[in-house]
Design a protein around this motif. Structure first.
Motif, PDB file in Angstrom:
ATOM      1  N   PHE A   1       0.749  -1.180   0.148  1.00  0.00           N
ATOM      2  CA  PHE A   1      -0.007   0.171  -0.017  1.00  0.00           C
ATOM      3  C   PHE A   1       0.845   1.168   0.128  1.00  0.00           C
ATOM      4  CE2 PHE A   1      -1.958   3.357   2.380  1.00  0.00           C
ATOM      5  CZ  PHE A   1      -2.922   3.799   1.738  1.00  0.00           C
ATOM      6  N   LEU A   2       1.868   1.466   0.803  1.00  0.00           N
ATOM      7  CA  LEU A   2       2.782   2.398   1.030  1.00  0.00           C
ATOM      8  C   LEU A   2       3.440   2.801  -0.390  1.00  0.00           C
ATOM      9  CD1 LEU A   2       4.133   4.531   2.811  1.00  0.00           C
ATOM     10  CD2 LEU A   2       5.801   2.832   3.048  1.00  0.00           C
ATOM     11  N   GLY A   3       3.763   1.788  -1.166  1.00  0.00           N
ATOM     12  CA  GLY A   3       4.681   1.836  -2.168  1.00  0.00           C
ATOM     13  C   GLY A   3       3.664   2.452  -3.339  1.00  0.00           C
ATOM     14  N   ALA A   4       2.178   1.961  -3.464  1.00  0.00           N
ATOM     15  CA  ALA A   4       1.535   2.453  -4.292  1.00  0.00           C
ATOM     16  C   ALA A   4       0.964   3.946  -3.996  1.00  0.00           C
ATOM     17  CB  ALA A   4       0.098   1.459  -4.357  1.00  0.00           C
ATOM     18  N   PHE A   5       0.987   4.166  -2.809  1.00  0.00           N
ATOM     19  CA  PHE A   5       0.513   5.506  -2.635  1.00  0.00           C
ATOM     20  C   PHE A   5       1.630   6.497  -2.763  1.00  0.00           C
ATOM     21  CE2 PHE A   5       0.277   8.898   1.126  1.00  0.00           C
ATOM     22  CZ  PHE A   5      -0.965   9.422   0.683  1.00  0.00           C
ATOM     23  N   MET A   6       2.947   6.128  -2.669  1.00  0.00           N
ATOM     24  CA  MET A   6       4.095   6.845  -2.858  1.00  0.00           C
ATOM     25  C   MET A   6       4.190   6.923  -4.548  1.00  0.00           C
ATOM     26  SD  MET A   6       7.308   5.667  -0.529  1.00  0.00           S
ATOM     27  CE  MET A   6       8.230   6.640  -1.253  1.00  0.00           C
ATOM     28  N   GLY A   7       3.878   6.159  -5.337  1.00  0.00           N
ATOM     29  CA  GLY A   7       3.695   6.253  -6.725  1.00  0.00           C
ATOM     30  C   GLY A   7       2.462   7.284  -7.096  1.00  0.00           C
ATOM     31  N   PHE A   8       1.390   7.116  -6.220  1.00  0.00           N
ATOM     32  CA  PHE A   8       0.465   8.313  -6.748  1.00  0.00           C
ATOM     33  C   PHE A   8       0.774   9.533  -6.138  1.00  0.00           C
ATOM     34  CE2 PHE A   8      -3.351  10.528  -4.968  1.00  0.00           C
ATOM     35  CZ  PHE A   8      -4.027  10.732  -6.025  1.00  0.00           C
ATOM     36  N   LEU A   9       1.472   9.639  -5.223  1.00  0.00           N
ATOM     37  CA  LEU A   9       1.966  11.220  -4.856  1.00  0.00           C
ATOM     38  C   LEU A   9       3.158  11.680  -5.684  1.00  0.00           C
ATOM     39  CD1 LEU A   9       2.221  10.786  -1.067  1.00  0.00           C
ATOM     40  CD2 LEU A   9       0.874  12.083  -2.100  1.00  0.00           C
ATOM     41  N   ALA A  10       3.819  10.683  -6.173  1.00  0.00           N
ATOM     42  CA  ALA A  10       4.990  10.981  -7.281  1.00  0.00           C
ATOM     43  C   ALA A  10       4.378  11.494  -8.327  1.00  0.00           C
ATOM     44  CB  ALA A  10       5.823   9.722  -7.686  1.00  0.00           C
ATOM     45  N   PHE A  11       3.378  11.025  -8.813  1.00  0.00           N
ATOM     46  CA  PHE A  11       2.651  11.757  -9.971  1.00  0.00           C
ATOM     47  C   PHE A  11       2.133  13.183  -9.758  1.00  0.00           C
ATOM     48  CE2 PHE A  11      -1.448  12.412 -12.531  1.00  0.00           C
ATOM     49  CZ  PHE A  11      -0.672  12.135 -13.876  1.00  0.00           C
ATOM     50  N   ILE A  12       1.501  13.146  -8.687  1.00  0.00           N
ATOM     51  CA  ILE A  12       0.845  14.615  -8.230  1.00  0.00           C
ATOM     52  C   ILE A  12       2.101  15.484  -8.276  1.00  0.00           C
ATOM     53  CG2 ILE A  12      -0.205  15.765  -6.547  1.00  0.00           C
ATOM     54  CD1 ILE A  12      -1.636  13.501  -5.944  1.00  0.00           C
ATOM     55  N   ARG A  13       3.282  15.304  -7.690  1.00  0.00           N
ATOM     56  CA  ARG A  13       4.228  15.921  -7.722  1.00  0.00           C
ATOM     57  C   ARG A  13       4.738  16.444  -8.945  1.00  0.00           C
ATOM     58  NH1 ARG A  13       9.849  15.604  -7.374  1.00  0.00           N
ATOM     59  NH2 ARG A  13      11.021  17.236  -6.251  1.00  0.00           N
ATOM     60  N   TYR A  14       5.189  15.305  -9.776  1.00  0.00           N
ATOM     61  CA  TYR A  14       5.478  15.521 -11.327  1.00  0.00           C
ATOM     62  C   TYR A  14       4.788  16.350 -11.815  1.00  0.00           C
ATOM     63  CZ  TYR A  14       6.080  14.552 -16.183  1.00  0.00           C
ATOM     64  OH  TYR A  14       6.303  14.694 -17.553  1.00  0.00           O
ATOM     65  N   LYS A  15       3.125  16.378 -11.850  1.00  0.00           N
ATOM     66  CA  LYS A  15       2.391  17.338 -12.747  1.00  0.00           C
ATOM     67  C   LYS A  15       2.399  18.657 -12.065  1.00  0.00           C
ATOM     68  CE  LYS A  15       0.380  16.122 -15.602  1.00  0.00           C
ATOM     69  NZ  LYS A  15       0.814  16.404 -16.934  1.00  0.00           N
ATOM     70  N   LYS A  16       2.611  18.875 -10.581  1.00  0.00           N
ATOM     71  CA  LYS A  16       2.556  20.189  -9.932  1.00  0.00           C
ATOM     72  C   LYS A  16       4.038  20.678 -10.305  1.00  0.00           C
ATOM     73  CE  LYS A  16       3.164  21.831  -5.314  1.00  0.00           C
ATOM     74  NZ  LYS A  16       3.394  21.689  -3.823  1.00  0.00           N
ATOM     75  N   VAL A  17       4.934  20.025 -10.394  1.00  0.00           N
ATOM     76  CA  VAL A  17       6.421  20.665 -10.716  1.00  0.00           C
ATOM     77  C   VAL A  17       6.354  21.238 -12.273  1.00  0.00           C
ATOM     78  CG1 VAL A  17       8.718  20.132 -11.265  1.00  0.00           C
ATOM     79  CG2 VAL A  17       7.662  19.516  -8.965  1.00  0.00           C
ATOM     80  N   GLU A  18       5.740  20.124 -13.291  1.00  0.00           N
ATOM     81  CA  GLU A  18       5.451  20.575 -14.402  1.00  0.00           C
ATOM     82  C   GLU A  18       4.880  22.150 -14.748  1.00  0.00           C
ATOM     83  OE1 GLU A  18       4.486  17.664 -18.315  1.00  0.00           O
ATOM     84  OE2 GLU A  18       2.796  18.076 -16.858  1.00  0.00           O
ATOM     85  N   LYS A  19       3.850  22.067 -13.931  1.00  0.00           N
ATOM     86  CA  LYS A  19       3.132  23.504 -13.916  1.00  0.00           C
ATOM     87  C   LYS A  19       4.084  24.396 -13.557  1.00  0.00           C
ATOM     88  CE  LYS A  19      -1.101  25.481 -12.618  1.00  0.00           C
ATOM     89  NZ  LYS A  19      -2.332  25.645 -11.796  1.00  0.00           N
ATOM     90  N   GLN A  20       4.663  24.428 -12.592  1.00  0.00           N
ATOM     91  CA  GLN A  20       5.569  25.231 -11.993  1.00  0.00           C
ATOM     92  C   GLN A  20       6.724  25.673 -12.786  1.00  0.00           C
ATOM     93  OE1 GLN A  20       6.804  23.668  -8.366  1.00  0.00           O
ATOM     94  NE2 GLN A  20       4.962  24.335  -7.119  1.00  0.00           N
TER      95      GLN A  20
END
Length: 130
Positions: free
Chosen positions: A76-95
């Motif tokens: 579960f933790l690994g899957a959650f970290m993958g999800f957070l990584a995607f959110i971070r990627y999109k956020k940084v892309e926009k920034q």
């Protein structure tokens, strides 16, 4: 007139975007690694149960439950970290496109907490196995 004003921000900052993508892929590899480790921990508990049955020894109480719980938690933790990584990627892309990058330590902090939790669990698990 500056020619760079007509260029799309993704093209103008392509090296930075590629670095962001490499960072995202590193987080995905880390997430997969944590999930695989969780799978191994869960299966190791099953292996220990089979080993105790084969040798005729009595399995210590609740021994397999810990590894099953911890294995599922790590998956579960690994899957959650993958999800957070995607959110971070999109956020940084926009920034990057807006030229307003703000560093964030959420994923870094989550990884450190996960590593500490794994280390503490393994120490306790090994002490009780002796």
């Amino acid at each position: 007139m500056n020619k760079d004003n007509n260029i799309h921000p993704r093209v103008r900052n392509r090296r930075v975007h590629l670095a962001n993508e490499r960072t995202f892929l590193s987080w995905i590899r880390t997430s997969i690694g944590i999930m695989v480790f969780g799978f191994v921990v869960e299966k190791f508990g099953l292996f220990l149960k089979q080993l105790y049955l084969f040798t005729g020894k009595e399995l210590p109480s609740r021994h397999g439950e810990y590894s099953s719980f911890f294995g599922v938690f790590l998956i579960f933790l690994g899957a959650f970290m993958g999800f957070l990584a995607f959110i971070r990627y999109k956020k940084v892309e926009k920034q990057i496109d807006e030229d307003a990058y703000q560093p964030s330590i959420v994923l870094d902090l989550l990884l450190i907490i996960a590593l500490l939790a794994i280390a503490i669990f393994l120490i306790i698990y090994l002490i009780h196995s002796i």
